[in-house]
Motif scaffolding. Structure first.
Motif, short mmCIF file in Angstrom:
data_model
loop_
_atom_site.label_atom_id
_atom_site.label_comp_id
_atom_site.label_asym_id
_atom_site.label_seq_id
_atom_site.Cartn_x
_atom_site.Cartn_y
_atom_site.Cartn_z
N GLY A 1 91.95 19.28 8.54
CA GLY A 1 92.63 18.20 9.15
C GLY A 1 92.47 16.87 8.38
N ALA A 2 91.70 16.55 7.23
CA ALA A 2 91.76 15.51 6.62
C ALA A 2 93.02 15.59 5.42
N GLU B 1 85.46 22.84 14.12
CA GLU B 1 85.24 23.34 12.76
C GLU B 1 85.40 24.50 12.30
N VAL C 1 86.40 15.66 -0.73
CA VAL C 1 85.60 15.34 -1.82
C VAL C 1 85.76 16.30 -3.01
N VAL D 1 81.24 20.62 -2.91
CA VAL D 1 79.92 20.32 -2.29
C VAL D 1 78.84 19.51 -2.85
N ALA E 1 74.48 15.88 -0.76
CA ALA E 1 74.05 15.06 0.23
C ALA E 1 75.67 14.60 0.90
N ASP E 2 75.54 14.26 2.08
CA ASP E 2 76.87 13.79 2.67
C ASP E 2 77.31 12.43 2.26
N PRO E 3 78.07 12.27 1.75
CA PRO E 3 78.53 11.00 0.95
C PRO E 3 78.74 9.65 2.07
P1 ADP Z 1 88.20 19.18 6.98
O1 ADP Z 1 89.41 18.30 6.53
O2 ADP Z 1 88.23 20.58 5.92
O3 ADP Z 1 87.79 19.59 8.15
P2 ADP Z 1 85.85 17.60 7.02
O4 ADP Z 1 86.03 16.27 7.32
O5 ADP Z 1 85.34 18.59 7.95
O6 ADP Z 1 86.92 18.41 6.29
O7 ADP Z 1 84.61 17.76 5.64
C1 ADP Z 1 84.92 17.08 4.48
C2 ADP Z 1 83.95 15.73 4.74
O8 ADP Z 1 82.51 16.40 4.81
C3 ADP Z 1 83.73 15.16 3.61
O9 ADP Z 1 84.54 13.91 3.77
C4 ADP Z 1 82.29 14.40 3.66
O10 ADP Z 1 82.24 13.36 4.16
C5 ADP Z 1 81.73 15.49 4.39
N1 ADP Z 1 80.54 15.97 3.87
C6 ADP Z 1 79.21 16.30 4.76
N2 ADP Z 1 78.50 16.88 4.04
C7 ADP Z 1 78.86 16.99 2.52
C8 ADP Z 1 78.37 17.56 1.43
N3 ADP Z 1 77.10 18.03 1.49
N4 ADP Z 1 79.29 17.54 0.29
C9 ADP Z 1 80.46 17.03 0.33
N5 ADP Z 1 81.10 16.57 1.61
C10 ADP Z 1 80.12 16.49 2.79
#
Ligand code: ADP
Ligand code: ASP
Ligand code: MG
Length: 416
Positions: A8-9, A198, A222, A225, A228-230
């Motif tokens: 989605g992003a 998701e 990002v 992986v 940690a969640d940024p």
């Molecule tokens: P999508 O558009 O693919 O659904 P998401 O928003 O679900 O993307 O996933 C991307 C986001 O996941 C990143 O912007 C980041 O904030 C979050 N995130 C959580 N944990 C992690 C991680 N371990 N490494 C990278 N990003 C992470």
């Protein structure tokens, strides 16, 4: 064949859609299948449509109008004048949504949810397909509901692998650029189902498995992986290589960057998963594949917010043994609650769960009378894999710890 997943992003606005073209032109797109999610926060907005349909009919037209305006503004930006055939097509998709809501007689919330929420992916893939075509990138739009077949567990449908494999092998031309929807499937009566929030990553893995693809790439905002969640942690580090086993563990504990169901099908056929930045498509990103467990070997932090901690104790100081533990698990299963941590002593039993389907109250009612219950809502669950003393100190700092558990080199903490 390669599978690309755009979340989605990556398609949240016109600039994002243009950038998909940039990614495809940079890395090539022959023999590729694109799995695409709904634009931006469309799925959340469609959840509001479902809620309004059941509880606030007056607000329903406005919630649909907002979604239409959002998609319209992206189309105006991409295609200019409203004479372009895409506008007519998208009008038709919205008319279908409205017509379903008018005709529907089913009181089943989960059924209606899937019929409605699925429009997000139908809209995004239609717009993207037209746009690619305009940019000279010929593509075949596939309705994923004719390919991925599931049971009728709406909102969390289970894939019928045998039929799905047959349909995908027969229905996908490996030579061309294909574009299809993430997250969706259909049941034996051809009603739309969804694979869980998701779930588009999982869709990509299903196609990869059935087609014996050479790789899956998930394009993210990002670099790959991180450890940690940024959004919640500073100084994160990019993980270059992760084994399937390690990635399954990270996803299981809630590293939301990869959907937990995604990895098993890929592991079975040893198909590598790449997580890369859509802003920097030539950078290596992260590879999940056979090989080293974790490179670099650093502590990995995972946080899950909005959890519920239930601490139960027996009323008569009797022990927690198989029969009452199995009864509790049966009730949790019925409430569709995923259990994240369990801790028990002789007379007490704690579980940290997610109240994803709003079933907490009915669960508490069933447990009441049988156990003394302490219920802490809106707690956070922190997990650190490959923990060391520094990481442990960092995670505990300034927190009121309600539960702590150390298992080999993984620590879990539940805090207020
Ligand atoms: P999508 O558009 O693919 O659904 P998401 O928003 O679900 O993307 O996933 C991307 C986001 O996941 C990143 O912007 C980041 O904030 C979050 N995130 C959580 N944990 C992690 C991680 N371990 N490494 C990278 N990003 C992470
Ligand atoms: N659009 C769905 C969601 O937001 C599926 C996905 O994005 O993976 O949950
Ligand atoms: Mg997502």
């Amino acid at each position: 064949m390669r599978i690309f997943k755009f979340g989605g992003a990556s398609v949240k606005d016109a600039e994002g859609v243009r950038n998909v073209v940039n990614v495809l032109e940079t890395v090539g797109y022959e023999g590729t299948l694109l799995v695409v999610s709904a634009m931006g926060k469309t799925t959340n907005a469609l959840e509001v449509v479902v809620k309004n349909y059941f509880t606030d009919k007056d607000a329903l037209p406005e919630s649909i109008a907002q979604l239409k305006a959002y998609h319209n503004s992206i189309m105006v930006d991409l295609f200019g004048k409203e004479e372009h055939p895409v506008f007519y097509k998208i009008d038709g998709v919205f008319a279908e949504l409205v017509s379903f809501l008018d005709r529907n007689k089913s009181p089943n919330n989960s059924f209606v949810y899937d019929q409605v929420v699925s429009f997000g992916e139908l809209l995004s893939t239609t717009i993207l397909s037209f746009y690619l075509q305009d940019k000279g990138i010929r593509n075949t739009w596939l309705d994923v509901r004719t390919l991925i077949k599931t049971d009728t567990r709406y909102r969390d449908a289970k894939v019928d692998w045998a039929v799905t494999e047959e349909q995908i092998v027969a229905g996908v031309n490996k030579e061309v650029l294909n574009i299809t929807q993430g997250f969706l499937g259909s049941d034996p009566n051809n009603f739309t189902t969804t694979l869980g929030r998701e779930g588009s990553d999982y869709t990509a893995a299903i196609f990869a498995y059935c087609l014996g693809a050479e790789s899956v790439t998930i394009w993210k905002d990002v670099p790959g992986v991180l450890n940690a969640d940024p959004r919640y942690f500073e100084n994160t580090q990019l993980l270059h290589q992760i084994s399937y086993q390690e990635a399954i563990e990270l996803a299981f504990y809630g590293a939301s960057v990869i959907h937990p169901k995604t990895l098993q099908p890929l592991q079975r056929k040893e198909i590598p998963l790449h997580v890369k930045s859509f802003l920097n498509p030539t950078a290596a990103g992260t590879s999940v594949s056979k090989g080293q467990d974790l490179e670099p070997m650093v502590p990995c932090f995972i946080v899950k917010k909005g959890q519920v901690l239930l601490s139960l104790s027996t009323l008569d100081f009797s022990f927690f043994v198989e029969d009452n533990i199995s009864e509790i698990f049966k009730l949790l299963h019925e409430a569709k609650m995923k259990v994240d941590v369990i801790q028990n002593s002789a007379i007490s039993f704690s579980v940290c769960v997610e109240n994803k389907y709003d079933t907490l109250d009915s669960l508490l009612n069933k447990l009441k009378g049988r156990f003394k219950i302490d219920c802490y809502q809106d707690v956070s669950l922190y997990t650190v894999r490959h923990v060391n003393s520094e990481a442990l100190q960092q995670i505990e700092e300034g927190k009121e710890v309600l539960l702590k558990q150390l298992l080999q080199d993984t620590v879990q903490i539940v805090s207020k």
